[in-house]
Write an enzyme that holds these catalytic residues in place. Structure first.
Site, short mmCIF file in Angstrom:
data_model
loop_
_atom_site.label_atom_id
_atom_site.label_comp_id
_atom_site.label_asym_id
_atom_site.label_seq_id
_atom_site.Cartn_x
_atom_site.Cartn_y
_atom_site.Cartn_z
N ASP A 1 57.41 65.96 66.08
CA ASP A 1 57.96 67.32 65.92
C ASP A 1 58.32 67.93 67.28
OD1 ASP A 1 55.84 66.37 64.35
OD2 ASP A 1 55.56 68.27 63.34
N ASP B 1 54.72 74.40 70.01
CA ASP B 1 55.53 75.13 69.03
C ASP B 1 56.33 76.30 69.60
OD1 ASP B 1 55.04 73.61 66.73
OD2 ASP B 1 53.06 74.50 66.54
N1 GLY Z 1 55.71 70.95 62.87
C1 GLY Z 1 54.91 70.84 61.72
C2 GLY Z 1 55.57 70.36 60.50
O1 GLY Z 1 56.62 69.76 60.51
O2 GLY Z 1 54.99 70.58 59.48
#
Ligand code: GLY
Length: 404
Positions: free
Chosen positions: A181, A119
């Site tokens: 993601d 992230d």
């Molecule tokens: N990256 C986490 C989501 O899309 O909730």
């Protein structure tokens, strides 16, 4: 009674047929500058009630009016600073610029601790990366370069991807896991590689995108949320879900991350296979949209039409499709993606999805983590971020300005 001559009747029918066809082909319209003004005004109102510390807006539940906040280590911490940078870009307002600087600075603390997941891109590229694009502050540039080096330590060359969630290795028995993601965070690596960082960051990003393409993306161009790999021999073991309805379902935001990620990878590499992948992912997303144009949180939830919607997935997809449209050489295909994005934005900008005076956010009706029962039918900061980004992209396209 006056009788129309046959020639006039033919003309009348042709005109009617033309106007019907035209209506069907015309996209819904969005008042881009007006909606940008709406976002800027909301930011101006919100910012005076927030003190710049390490507490950043994340969500607002139905019935609440103010943002619930999180610390800098939350995965969503970069979105509020990113919104401030975009709102500054849209308005030139010096008070928003000051707020953007003040809310970006504390995120340096993210780099003081060891990297714990993928992230970093969401956190530091949206904040420092957007900041560096707009103001010439070399500390922003170095924050992005440091973050890229840090993210690269999660790369496993045997697998060919970065490890998205170290915390899930033992907990879920997912030895090496990579989520869709994670594609978004490759932008951090591409940026670093072309702005003074090590060249291997580019290679890692390309390999990650290729491996994800062959494992996370299913033959029908829907996407697994998580790919699990053997750490030692690098083999793909299985595709599973974490935030979707089922392992083999089509989680709406995941599909959006895919369209966005592969479009961005094409921009950064010029590799046609990434562009074709982005197109196919977008086509599936568009083919399966429900009647009102905004996706349910998962396209395969059997409780549809009673399932919650996910406005955030629509925002991510709209922003991605605007960039995708700009890469199309065929005018019809270009318009297909641009019109689809405009239709998504038009629906998001309607009273049904716009927050207005309901709460501090731009939008209502997003879903964060349905299986965990969290952030269902809420306002969520990343929906606002991609909504504003999409409006800015559309504004540039309408004014004939290149996106990148
Ligand atoms: N990256 C986490 C989501 O899309 O909730």
């Amino acid at each position: 009674m006056k009788i129309l001559n046959p020639f006039a009747i033919v003309l009348l029918f042709s005109a009617l047929a033309f106007s019907c066809t035209q209506r069907m082909d015309e996209p819904e319209q969005v008042e881009t500058e007006k909606m940008l003004g709406y976002c800027v005004e909301k930011v101006q109102k919100t910012v005076v009630n927030l003190s710049p510390n390490d507490s950043l807006p994340r969500n607002i539940y139905p019935g609440q009016t103010q943002w619930n906040k999180v610390g800098i280590h939350d995965w969503t911490s970069g979105f509020w600073p990113g919104i401030l940078w975009y709102a500054y870009e849209a308005s030139g307002d010096s008070a928003i610029l000051e707020a953007a600087q003040n809310f970006t600075a504390p995120l340096k603390g993210v780099l003081d601790v060891a990297v714990s997941d993928h992230d970093l891109g969401f956190q530091l590229y949206n904040s420092f990366g957007n900041g560096f694009r707009l103001v010439d502050d070399s500390t922003y540039h170095y924050a992005v370069l440091t973050a890229a080096d840090s993210l690269a330590t999660l790369y496993n060359p045997k697998v060919g991807t970065t490890l998205s969630w170290p915390s899930q290795v033992k907990k879920m028995n997912w030895p090496h896991n990579t989520i869709i993601d994670n594609m978004i965070n490759l932008e951090l690596l591409f940026y670093a590689a072309k702005n003074g960082g090590d060249q291997h960051l580019y290679d890692i990003a390309v390999k990650h995108a290729e491996t994800s393409m062959h494992t996370l993306i299913r033959p029908d161009y829907t996407i697994y949320h998580v790919a699990v790999f053997d750490t030692v021999d690098g083999q793909f073991i299985k595709g599973v879900t974490h935030q979707g309805y089922a392992d083999d379902s089509m989680w709406a935001r995941g599909q959006g991350w895919g369209i966005y990620g592969y479009t961005m990878c094409y921009r950064e590499t010029g590799k046609l296979e990434f562009l074709e992948t982005a197109q196919k992912l977008a086509d599936v997303f568009l083919e399966r949209l429900p009647e009102d144009g905004i996706p349910y949180w998962d396209f395969d939830d059997p409780s549809i039409p009673d399932a919650p919607k996910d406005a955030s997935a629509a925002c991510v997809a709209a922003s991605a499709m605007l960039e995708l449209s700009e890469f199309m050489t065929d005018e019809t295909v270009k318009l297909k993606y641009r019109n689809a994005a405009v239709s998504l934005l038009a629906k998001l900008s309607s009273p049904e999805y716009l927050s207005g005076d309901t709460n501090q956010a731009f939008l209502l009706h997003s879903t964060g983590h349905k299986p965990k029962g969290s952030e269902i039918d809420a306002s969520i900061i990343y929906a606002d971020y991609y909504y504003l980004e999409a409006l800015l992209r559309l504004s540039k396209i309408e004014r004939g300005i290149k996106l990148y």
